[in-house]
Design a protein around this motif. Structure first.
Motif, short mmCIF file in Angstrom:
data_model
loop_
_atom_site.label_atom_id
_atom_site.label_comp_id
_atom_site.label_asym_id
_atom_site.label_seq_id
_atom_site.Cartn_x
_atom_site.Cartn_y
_atom_site.Cartn_z
N ASP A 110 0.85 -1.20 0.00
CA ASP A 110 0.00 0.00 0.00
C ASP A 110 0.88 1.24 0.00
O ASP A 110 0.78 2.09 0.88
CB ASP A 110 -0.93 -0.01 1.21
CG ASP A 110 -0.17 -0.09 2.53
OD1 ASP A 110 -0.78 0.17 3.58
OD2 ASP A 110 1.03 -0.42 2.51
N ALA A 111 1.78 1.33 -0.99
CA ALA A 111 2.67 2.49 -1.09
C ALA A 111 1.85 3.77 -1.06
O ALA A 111 0.73 3.82 -1.56
CB ALA A 111 3.50 2.41 -2.37
N ASN A 112 2.41 4.80 -0.46
CA ASN A 112 1.68 6.05 -0.25
C ASN A 112 1.13 6.60 -1.56
O ASN A 112 1.87 6.76 -2.53
CB ASN A 112 2.61 7.10 0.38
CG ASN A 112 3.05 6.69 1.76
OD1 ASN A 112 2.30 6.04 2.48
ND2 ASN A 112 4.26 7.06 2.13
N PRO A 113 -0.16 6.93 -1.62
CA PRO A 113 -0.73 7.50 -2.85
C PRO A 113 0.00 8.79 -3.22
O PRO A 113 0.32 9.61 -2.37
CB PRO A 113 -2.19 7.77 -2.46
CG PRO A 113 -2.46 6.86 -1.31
CD PRO A 113 -1.16 6.74 -0.57
N GLY A 114 0.27 8.92 -4.49
CA GLY A 114 0.94 10.12 -4.96
C GLY A 114 2.44 10.05 -4.91
O GLY A 114 3.13 10.92 -5.45
N ALA A 115 2.99 9.04 -4.23
CA ALA A 115 4.44 8.89 -4.16
C ALA A 115 4.92 8.11 -5.37
O ALA A 115 4.14 7.70 -6.22
CB ALA A 115 4.84 8.18 -2.87
N ALA A 116 6.23 7.90 -5.45
CA ALA A 116 6.78 7.09 -6.53
C ALA A 116 6.16 5.70 -6.50
O ALA A 116 5.67 5.24 -5.45
CB ALA A 116 8.29 7.03 -6.40
N PRO A 117 6.19 4.97 -7.60
CA PRO A 117 5.45 3.71 -7.68
C PRO A 117 6.11 2.55 -6.96
O PRO A 117 5.64 1.42 -7.09
CB PRO A 117 5.39 3.45 -9.18
CG PRO A 117 6.61 4.11 -9.73
CD PRO A 117 6.80 5.34 -8.89
N PHE A 118 7.18 2.77 -6.21
CA PHE A 118 7.89 1.67 -5.57
C PHE A 118 7.55 1.61 -4.09
O PHE A 118 7.43 2.64 -3.42
CB PHE A 118 9.39 1.83 -5.77
CG PHE A 118 9.78 2.02 -7.21
CD1 PHE A 118 9.55 1.01 -8.13
CD2 PHE A 118 10.32 3.21 -7.65
CE1 PHE A 118 9.88 1.18 -9.47
CE2 PHE A 118 10.66 3.39 -8.98
CZ PHE A 118 10.44 2.37 -9.90
N ALA A 119 7.36 0.38 -3.61
CA ALA A 119 6.98 0.18 -2.21
C ALA A 119 8.04 0.75 -1.28
O ALA A 119 9.24 0.63 -1.54
CB ALA A 119 6.79 -1.30 -1.93
N PRO A 120 7.63 1.36 -0.17
CA PRO A 120 8.59 1.87 0.79
C PRO A 120 9.12 0.75 1.68
O PRO A 120 8.62 -0.38 1.65
CB PRO A 120 7.77 2.86 1.61
CG PRO A 120 6.39 2.28 1.59
CD PRO A 120 6.24 1.66 0.22
#
Length: 322
Positions: free
Chosen positions: A102-112
């Motif tokens: 559930d990577a942060n919406p609006g962030a880069a497309p890669f999982a944190p």
């Protein structure tokens, strides 16, 4: 990927041998609470932790958070490691290193990168998936590789975390050397909730009150997949995966065990300048303890290991196995 887990077994009067320790789905790490000598907790990349005991893998996972894990086969993410604090037998708390889906919406497309705390249930062999508390989230904007992935409680009782440089050849974001970035680092925190904060910052971290992120313990690492503390001496050993010129193991003796150390990447790759074959000339770098050069001739990666302190393995006692 179904893989056999192998363990080094002592043999009286003979060299140690490998024995089958079970079959798992992409096993990433194995550990146990310090007071439990009969169990092995195996971390599977897809989001489960299984207990091996008495030659049998228990049918019910200790933890199953597979629905919350980003384990895209094209990435280096997933459930990577597990750490038990010394008071686990009474607190029931433990910590995992993972990449959530559930990577942060609006962030880069890669999982944190995410560090979570979980709690054991009344059944000591089963944890409570819904007890998960996010301790720390680190954005990973550049690529879906070089996550690092290790957790360990040090001799001081603090939680240490290894992070990769964010991915991409040569560390394009210069994260490993930047002191305002938590990537390409070993971080150090008190993971327990601290008032309104999700964790505590040890006041003796090297950059507290100085320019630099307060969580940084060591920096200048490319992809430190595994690190460990020597249980006898407290020294820190880090396996750092190389790029083109060399693989390396970094070492920092106690009592400071890497406090404020710069291991060189991306100005240096092991003891070479990066890029190029000249010697590393960056001042203040802690040189590697072991270098394996020429990956073209020896295409393997160093992922890290441990110093053996098992008296049942006398031929390996005091040696670093990686």
């Amino acid at each position: 990927m179904v893989s056999a887990l192998l363990a080094v077994a002592p043999a009286a009067g003979a060299a140690p041998s490998l024995q089958d320790a079970g079959t798992f789905d992409t096993p990433m790490f194995a550990t146990a609470p310090r007071a439990d000598a009969s169990s092995l907790y195996v971390v599977e990349r897809g989001g489960t932790i299984r207990i091996r005991r008495g030659g049998t893998t228990l049918p019910t996972p200790f933890l199953d958070i597979s629905s919350e894990i980003d384990d895209d086969p094209a990435s280096e993410g997933g459930l990577a490691s597990l750490a038990f604090p010394t008071d686990y037998s009474t607190s029931g708390l433990f910590y995992v290193f993972m990449t959530p889906n559930d990577a942060n919406p609006g962030a880069a497309p890669f999982a944190p990168i995410q560090i979570r705390e979980y709690r054991r249930s009344a059944n000591p062999d089963v944890a409570i998936p819904s007890s998960g508390r996010v301790v720390l989230t680190i954005p990973h904007p550049d690529a879906n590789n070089h996550y690092g992935g290790a957790l360990a409680f040090g001799p001081d009782g603090r939680l240490y975390i290894s992070t990769g440089d964010g991915g991409g050849a040569g560390d394009p974001g210069d994260d490993a050397q930047r002191l305002d970035s938590r990537l390409g680092k070993i971080l150090r925190i008190d993971p327990r909730q601290n008032g309104l904060g999700p964790y505590g910052v040890p006041v003796d971290n090297p950059f507290v009150g100085k320019p630099g992120d307060d969580l940084i313990w060591s920096y200048g690492l490319r992809n430190p997949f595994r690190f460990s503390f020597d249980r006898a001496t407290g020294a820190l050993s880090v396996g750092d995966v190389g790029q083109d010129q060399a693989e390396e193991i970094d070492f920092a003796p106690a009592p400071n065990a890497g406090r404020g150390a710069n291991f060189g990447w991306n100005r240096c790759e092991a003891n070479f300048a990066y890029p190029g074959p000249a010697p590393c000339g960056l001042a203040g770098v802690t040189p590697p303890a072991l270098v394996r050069p020429d990956p073209a001739a020896d295409p393997t990666a160093i992922t890290g290991g441990v110093v053996v302190r098992d008296p049942g393995l006398p031929t390996l006692l005091g040696r670093y196995v990686y």
